[in-house]
Write an enzyme that holds these catalytic residues in place. Structure first.
Site, PDB file in Angstrom:
ATOM      1  N   HIS A 155       0.797  -1.237   0.142  1.00 16.10           N
ATOM      2  CA  HIS A 155       0.105   0.051   0.180  1.00 16.10           C
ATOM      3  C   HIS A 155       0.586   1.127   0.100  1.00 16.10           C
ATOM      4  O   HIS A 155       0.477   2.192  -0.660  1.00 16.10           O
ATOM      5  CB  HIS A 155      -0.991   0.006   1.117  1.00 16.10           C
ATOM      6  CG  HIS A 155      -2.059  -0.749   1.230  1.00 16.10           C
ATOM      7  ND1 HIS A 155      -2.062  -1.771   0.321  1.00 16.10           N
ATOM      8  CD2 HIS A 155      -3.621  -0.908   1.511  1.00 16.10           C
ATOM      9  CE1 HIS A 155      -3.297  -2.451   0.197  1.00 16.10           C
ATOM     10  NE2 HIS A 155      -3.977  -1.724   1.071  1.00 16.10           N
ATOM     11  N   HIS A 214       1.032  -2.353   9.304  1.00 13.10           N
ATOM     12  CA  HIS A 214       2.692  -2.691   9.176  1.00 13.10           C
ATOM     13  C   HIS A 214       3.511  -2.048  10.294  1.00 13.10           C
ATOM     14  O   HIS A 214       3.075  -1.129  11.173  1.00 13.10           O
ATOM     15  CB  HIS A 214       2.967  -2.332   7.584  1.00 13.10           C
ATOM     16  CG  HIS A 214       2.388  -2.972   6.426  1.00 13.10           C
ATOM     17  ND1 HIS A 214       2.956  -4.117   6.001  1.00 13.10           N
ATOM     18  CD2 HIS A 214       1.366  -2.767   5.732  1.00 13.10           C
ATOM     19  CE1 HIS A 214       2.467  -4.734   5.187  1.00 13.10           C
ATOM     20  NE2 HIS A 214       1.326  -3.720   4.893  1.00 13.10           N
TER      21      HIS A 214
END
EC number: 3.6.1.-
Length: 262
Positions: A155, A214
């Site tokens: 992303h 993340h």
């Protein structure tokens, strides 16, 4: 149509500015670092956007390159042909989308291989009990396991690359002037609004990735790949002769007009 034109005027006044192209990369890096720091030190409460199945993530981010490709294709074709009138130059400029597709494919393949070669299959999300018999992420998930490896943020990479590419291509609007009587006015106005909205979605979801998903190193590498993809093309390769070229600007258009006079 009037409301659409107002939106287009507002977007021209923001995304088309040279300052936006100059500072957006730094703003993305700063927001990624700040969001990651917030995630580690004072995590935000869960929200709709922290759910991976939210509408923006499922129907936009997961298809980010497809959205960017499909909107930039007619935008580049119409604006570049309107300014230059040369089909060959338009085709050359459209090859930026092929380059972007190659960058997307190569980088995501690299990320997948890194996660594969650094990962192992575990019995639970707490990383307990290694399942050595499962040697791939797909096989691990099929057998109910949990794969854990160095998962570079796709992303962070893709949203960085797409947002910067759109802003670069929209710089052509400095030269594009159409009124309501022009045959391309409605099409270009609609595409500008759509690309502007898309850019804001990409930046918003980049921020959500920074604060919700993340770890820091995974987002740093993802953002770095996105910045390298952008700078390697628009900053280094495209200004050179043998390349898809940059969006037409006044200096290049003046050179073209001089050549016609000769």
């Amino acid at each position: 149509m009037e409301h659409l034109e107002r939106c287009e005027w507002l977007l021209r006044g923001t995304l088309v500015r040279a300052a936006v192209r100059r500072y957006l990369p730094w703003a993305l890096v700063a927001s990624m670092l700040a969001g990651s720091l917030l995630k580690e030190l004072s995590p935000l409460p869960e929200s709709y956007l922290s759910n991976k199945r939210n509408v923006l993530n499922m129907y936009f981010v997961k298809m980010a390159w497809a959205w960017t490709f499909c909107l930039l294709l007619p935008f580049i074709a119409l604006t570049n042909y309107h300014l230059t009138g040369k089909a060959g130059l338009v085709l050359r400029r459209l090859s930026t989308l092929l380059v972007g597709t190659a960058i997307w494919y190569i980088c995501t393949s690299i990320f997948s291989n890194i996660e594969h070669y650094t990962g192992s299959c575990y019995q639970s999300p707490a990383l307990e009990g290694v399942r050595k018999e499962h040697q791939s992420k797909q096989q691990c998930h099929q057998e109910g396991g949990f794969w854990h490896g160095f998962d570079i943020s796709g992303h962070s990479f893709l949203l960085t690359f797409c947002a910067l590419m759109i802003v670069e291509e929209m710089s052509v609007l400095h030269e594009v002037k159409t009124d309501r009587s022009h045959c391309l006015h409605t099409a270009i106005t609609t595409l500008v609004v759509a690309l502007g909205i898309l850019t804001f979605i990409w930046v918003l979801m980049f921020l959500c990735t920074a604060v919700y998903f993340h770890n820091l190193s995974q987002k740093v590498f993802g953002t770095l790949f996105g910045l390298l993809g952008w700078y390697g093309t628009y900053g280094f390769w495209y200004p050179k002769a043998f390349s898809p070229g940059l969006p037409p600007q006044s200096c290049s258009l003046n050179l073209k007009q001089d050549s016609y006079k000769k």
